[in-house]
Design a protein around this motif. Sequence first.
Motif, PDB file in Angstrom:
ATOM      1  N   ALA A  48      81.833  78.820 103.010  1.00  9.27           N
ATOM      2  CA  ALA A  48      83.070  78.408 102.339  1.00  9.27           C
ATOM      3  C   ALA A  48      82.790  77.460 101.183  1.00  9.27           C
ATOM      4  O   ALA A  48      83.425  77.553 100.122  1.00  9.27           O
ATOM      5  CB  ALA A  48      84.006  77.749 103.346  1.00  9.27           C
ATOM      6  N   TYR A  49      81.855  76.527 101.357  1.00 11.52           N
ATOM      7  CA  TYR A  49      81.501  75.626 100.260  1.00 11.52           C
ATOM      8  C   TYR A  49      80.963  76.415  99.064  1.00 11.52           C
ATOM      9  O   TYR A  49      81.280  76.115  97.905  1.00 11.52           O
ATOM     10  CB  TYR A  49      80.465  74.603 100.717  1.00 11.52           C
ATOM     11  CG  TYR A  49      81.044  73.388 101.388  1.00 11.52           C
ATOM     12  CD1 TYR A  49      81.922  72.535 100.703  1.00 11.52           C
ATOM     13  CD2 TYR A  49      80.722  73.079 102.708  1.00 11.52           C
ATOM     14  CE1 TYR A  49      82.461  71.426 101.322  1.00 11.52           C
ATOM     15  CE2 TYR A  49      81.251  71.961 103.339  1.00 11.52           C
ATOM     16  CZ  TYR A  49      82.127  71.143 102.644  1.00 11.52           C
ATOM     17  OH  TYR A  49      82.661  70.035 103.253  1.00 11.52           O
ATOM     18  N   THR A  50      80.155  77.427  99.343  1.00 15.60           N
ATOM     19  CA  THR A  50      79.619  78.253  98.260  1.00 15.60           C
ATOM     20  C   THR A  50      80.740  78.974  97.524  1.00 15.60           C
ATOM     21  O   THR A  50      80.769  79.020  96.284  1.00 15.60           O
ATOM     22  CB  THR A  50      78.621  79.279  98.825  1.00 15.60           C
ATOM     23  OG1 THR A  50      77.553  78.591  99.479  1.00 15.60           O
ATOM     24  CG2 THR A  50      78.044  80.144  97.713  1.00 15.60           C
ATOM     25  N   LEU A  51      81.687  79.534  98.280  1.00 20.52           N
ATOM     26  CA  LEU A  51      82.794  80.260  97.663  1.00 20.52           C
ATOM     27  C   LEU A  51      83.706  79.323  96.879  1.00 20.52           C
ATOM     28  O   LEU A  51      84.196  79.681  95.803  1.00 20.52           O
ATOM     29  CB  LEU A  51      83.585  81.002  98.735  1.00 20.52           C
ATOM     30  CG  LEU A  51      82.826  82.115  99.480  1.00 20.52           C
ATOM     31  CD1 LEU A  51      83.695  82.717 100.568  1.00 20.52           C
ATOM     32  CD2 LEU A  51      82.371  83.189  98.509  1.00 20.52           C
ATOM     33  N   MET A  52      83.956  78.129  97.398  1.00 21.53           N
ATOM     34  CA  MET A  52      84.777  77.164  96.665  1.00 21.53           C
ATOM     35  C   MET A  52      84.108  76.779  95.362  1.00 21.53           C
ATOM     36  O   MET A  52      84.760  76.646  94.315  1.00 21.53           O
ATOM     37  CB  MET A  52      85.017  75.925  97.525  1.00 21.53           C
ATOM     38  CG  MET A  52      85.951  76.151  98.700  1.00 21.53           C
ATOM     39  SD  MET A  52      87.683  76.372  98.214  1.00 21.53           S
ATOM     40  CE  MET A  52      88.148  74.661  97.926  1.00 21.53           C
ATOM     41  N   ALA A 100      87.282  81.468 100.638  1.00 17.55           N
ATOM     42  CA  ALA A 100      86.729  80.398 101.472  1.00 17.55           C
ATOM     43  C   ALA A 100      87.619  80.158 102.693  1.00 17.55           C
ATOM     44  O   ALA A 100      87.123  80.007 103.817  1.00 17.55           O
ATOM     45  CB  ALA A 100      86.585  79.116 100.652  1.00 17.55           C
ATOM     46  N   THR A 141      93.915  76.753 105.342  1.00 15.88           N
ATOM     47  CA  THR A 141      93.153  77.911 104.874  1.00 15.88           C
ATOM     48  C   THR A 141      94.049  78.961 104.228  1.00 15.88           C
ATOM     49  O   THR A 141      93.562  79.815 103.473  1.00 15.88           O
ATOM     50  CB  THR A 141      92.384  78.565 106.032  1.00 15.88           C
ATOM     51  OG1 THR A 141      93.312  79.063 107.012  1.00 15.88           O
ATOM     52  CG2 THR A 141      91.444  77.568 106.688  1.00 15.88           C
TER      53      THR A 141
END
Length: 470
Positions: free
Chosen positions: A136-140, A148, A251
Amino acid sequence: MTAARDDGQAHPIDALIEPMDASLARAVEPLQVAAILESEGLNDKIARERYGHTDVFSLAETAFSRVAAKAVPPVPDAPLRRARPTAQILHGLLYGLPAALLPAASGLVGTQWLMPGLVFTTGIGWVLGSSAAQIAYTLMGRGCPRSAGRVLRTGLVIGVGCAALTATGLALGMGAPVALVALCVTQIAFQISSGILLFYRREAWLAAMMMPAVLAGIGYIGVADRFVGLLTVCLGVICVAAVVGAAMLLTLATPDKGEQPAAEPPLRTLLRANLRGLPPAFLYSLLTALFLLQAEARYVLDRSDIAIAGAGLVLGMGVLEYRAHVFDDDARAAIRRVSYPAEFTSHGRWLLAKGVLACLGTLSVLSALPLAFLHATGRLSDASVVMAAAHVVVGTAYFVAFLLANQGKVRHLCAAQALALAVHPGARPLLSGAPPVLADVLLFLVAGLVFFLILLVPMAVSLRDVQRYR
């Protein structure tokens, strides 16, 4: 103006992207460019035959670099600070809030069933929650907040399902009470949902929603009545349900009214593009959970003093996170002050030493609290003191691990954690006969030292690469 080739004709890629300049200018990474190109009908075959690229993703990377070269990003006056002292330091305490309910819960299902169930579900929640958060951090960071959120929701659902299956297996196969299923599901639901709230920086929400259950759990200790224990557990379940609901809403949140949500590539496309980074992140989470939980799981029933001795690390996890952010903030600020890479390397070593000493000192103080409790209750032993010291060393190692994870060196972390596991429990059979408790926890302390020293090597090397800290 379109770039020209040596023959005076426009470059094919420039001719491709010029009509889409307005759309491509809003892209923040190549995946978004790939989504735009695919929406225009381009596929891998066209990318190969017309533009000489292996697939659409390769073509998108080149197109993105050409678009980015035309833009001059603004230079901020000062780097953005990521450290949030109060909120991040309290993360460990927030994760530990359900511990106030354990006395009431154990009175209902029995410690002999509650503790093994919680050890299993904690491990499952740790691996799934941290893996989902990493993705999720990568997608954000790539401008895909809805994707995310979907990953975080999926991790929560899978975690609850795995906990239900694990607890049901204990209930059916070993005669555990049915109430254990509900308690294990509640525990993992809180574990993953609280991580989601912290992901979205809603620490105050988490504290407020869990406070009634915490106060009831503390009150039960003074009463120790079975009916009061049942009411306390029911209140805890209600509070956890509120935490889960808040996590799900976060979410699912959409931009404020008036804001047009940016188009995101399909989640499967995003995951496929980041597939190489997913297995190492999952493996590292699995190895970390195994390393810590296997050291304590064997003592939760008959040597609770040793299990309690490691509580300082749980309380200090937020401090480790905060110190890692402070290091990154100070490193980026140092780049603006120094003139030569050697100056940054020297200053970076000082920042690393300061962070290590701060973590050692803080964890030592926090670990003294459970030891003081054990001393007051007459259960302090040499083994519990060594176990507390081991958790201080391991916690400081995880501070360095946070720094390396921020640099994407997850494979280094997997190798270091595997070597630590080779020492403990790997070397345990080398001890003569059944290893005494003190020898076992000493071996765990050695494993923690090995883990810490191994991590210092790639960290020291990374300080020579100034580009990593920009």
